[in-house]
Design an enzyme around this catalytic site. Structure first.
Site, short mmCIF file in Angstrom:
data_model
loop_
_atom_site.label_atom_id
_atom_site.label_comp_id
_atom_site.label_asym_id
_atom_site.label_seq_id
_atom_site.Cartn_x
_atom_site.Cartn_y
_atom_site.Cartn_z
CD GLU A 174 -42.84 -25.52 -51.98
OE1 GLU A 174 -43.80 -25.11 -52.73
OE2 GLU A 174 -41.93 -26.12 -52.29
CB THR A 218 -48.18 -29.77 -54.37
OG1 THR A 218 -47.34 -29.43 -55.42
CG2 THR A 218 -47.25 -30.57 -53.16
N1 HSE Z 1 -42.63 -33.86 -51.03
C1 HSE Z 1 -43.47 -33.09 -51.57
C2 HSE Z 1 -44.57 -33.98 -52.07
C3 HSE Z 1 -42.92 -32.53 -53.16
O1 HSE Z 1 -44.41 -35.26 -52.51
O2 HSE Z 1 -45.68 -33.86 -51.93
C4 HSE Z 1 -43.80 -31.77 -53.65
O3 HSE Z 1 -42.90 -31.25 -54.89
#
Ligand code: HSE
Length: 324
Positions: free
Chosen positions: A141, A197
């Site tokens: 990630e 993200t």
């Molecule tokens: N929890 C993370 C966000 C998930 O909302 O940034 C990313 O897929």
């Protein structure tokens, strides 16, 4: 583990959704819409001791995904495991069959990372426990979000619904989904930034008013109670987020129209899927799935935006397909 000359392991990991409205970075749900398939090949190195990882990607959005291991979610996982377990006497080829569109909020990078961690564990008989394995997968990630977050990877790895308890110790609490819980994921095919993200996290407020926190906690608890009770209406009653959705929806063209359309067509709840731009509608059976997906598609068509929809249920998680 015997000395390996050549081995290959094929694994798969499903798409996932994260947050489910109020559960930012805490809730993950595996989705059986799509899955990424990883074939990890391990070859005994002839000479040097420099670690060598070659990544090959085919399928959905492959051209937009970096193959440099430092910037690829599977590559980052591989690098960390190779270093921790002193595996640099091998060469590695990671073939990724991408089915989950990267960068759209369906847990694409998480799935490749999970499948890669699983393949290493299997090939080298590392016996890594689930929490540690997900810690390796979360390395991936970093490539897309810039930080480790565990919601997509836990949903993809375990399947069903997962609560991520992050402090003081990392812990994953799994709850089986009601079998008839159905989802419609709608992916608008808009351009997304490279580190999408990360970009979608940077715009979020650092501090939130107490009242909003209370509202989101009460909704998040309702979702958890709904999964425990296998009560889809209760789950859906909690899928309402007053903190992240108002900010992130601005990144998603037509968000309110798609939401209103889906709810009007019979969806019980609606949210941004992960960091978006995909959205997700929740239903109590697949029966109304095509009605809801049609409305979502029509809404985007009116906005001149192409989209893809997937009608799905919870997934059963990642798996090893073969080792030879
Ligand atoms: N929890 C993370 C966000 C998930 O909302 O940034 C990313 O897929």
């Amino acid at each position: 583990m015997n000395d390996i000359k050549y081995l290959e392991c094929i694994t798969s990991a499903p798409s996932s959704t994260a947050n489910l409205g109020p559960g930012y970075d805490v809730f993950g749900l595996g989705l059986n819409a799509l899955e990424d398939i990883v074939c990890l090949k391990v070859i005994k190195k002839a000479k040097s001791n420099i670690d060598n990882i070659k990544i090959k990607i085919k399928g959905e959005g492959n051209q937009s995904i970096p193959i440099d291991p430092e910037w690829n979610s599977a590559g980052k996982v591989a690098k960390k495991i190779i270093a921790d377990y002193y595996l640099n006497k091998y060469d590695f080829i990671i073939n990724i069959e991408k089915n989950i569109p990267p960068g759209y909020g369906m847990g694409s990078s998480a799935a490749s990372a999970v499948a890669t961690a699983l393949a290493f564990n299997k090939i080298f008989e590392l016996d890594i426990n689930d929490t540690k394995l997900l810690n390796y997968a979360a390395e991936g990630e970093l490539a897309s979000a810039g930080v480790k977050h565990y919601d997509n990877i836990s949903g993809s790895f375990f399947g069903d619904f997962v609560i991520v308890k992050s402090k003081p110790e990392l812990e994953f609490i799994k709850i089986k989904s009601p079998t008839n819980l159905a989802m419609v994921v709608c992916v608008p095919l808009i351009d997304v930034p490279k580190m999408k993200t990360e970009a979608a996290r940077k715009i979020l407020p650092e501090e939130i008013p107490l009242k909003k926190m209370v509202q989101n906690i009460s909704n998040a608890c309702t979702i958890v109670a709904g999964f425990f009770n296998k009560d889809i209406q209760m789950i859906c009653n909690g899928i309402e987020d007053c903190i992240i959705e108002p900010v992130r929806q601005k990144l998603i063209p037509g968000y309110q129209q798609v939401k209103e359309g889906a709810l009007g067509a019979g969806a019980l709840a609606f949210a941004i899927s992960g960091a978006g731009p995909s959205t997700i509608a929740f239903l109590n059976s697949k029966t109304k799935g095509s009605q809801v997906s049609n409305v979502m598609e029509e809404t985007y068509e009116k906005l001149n935006i192409k989209c893809k929809t997937f009608i799905c249920n919870s997934s059963k998680g990642a798996r090893v397909i073969s080792l030879k």
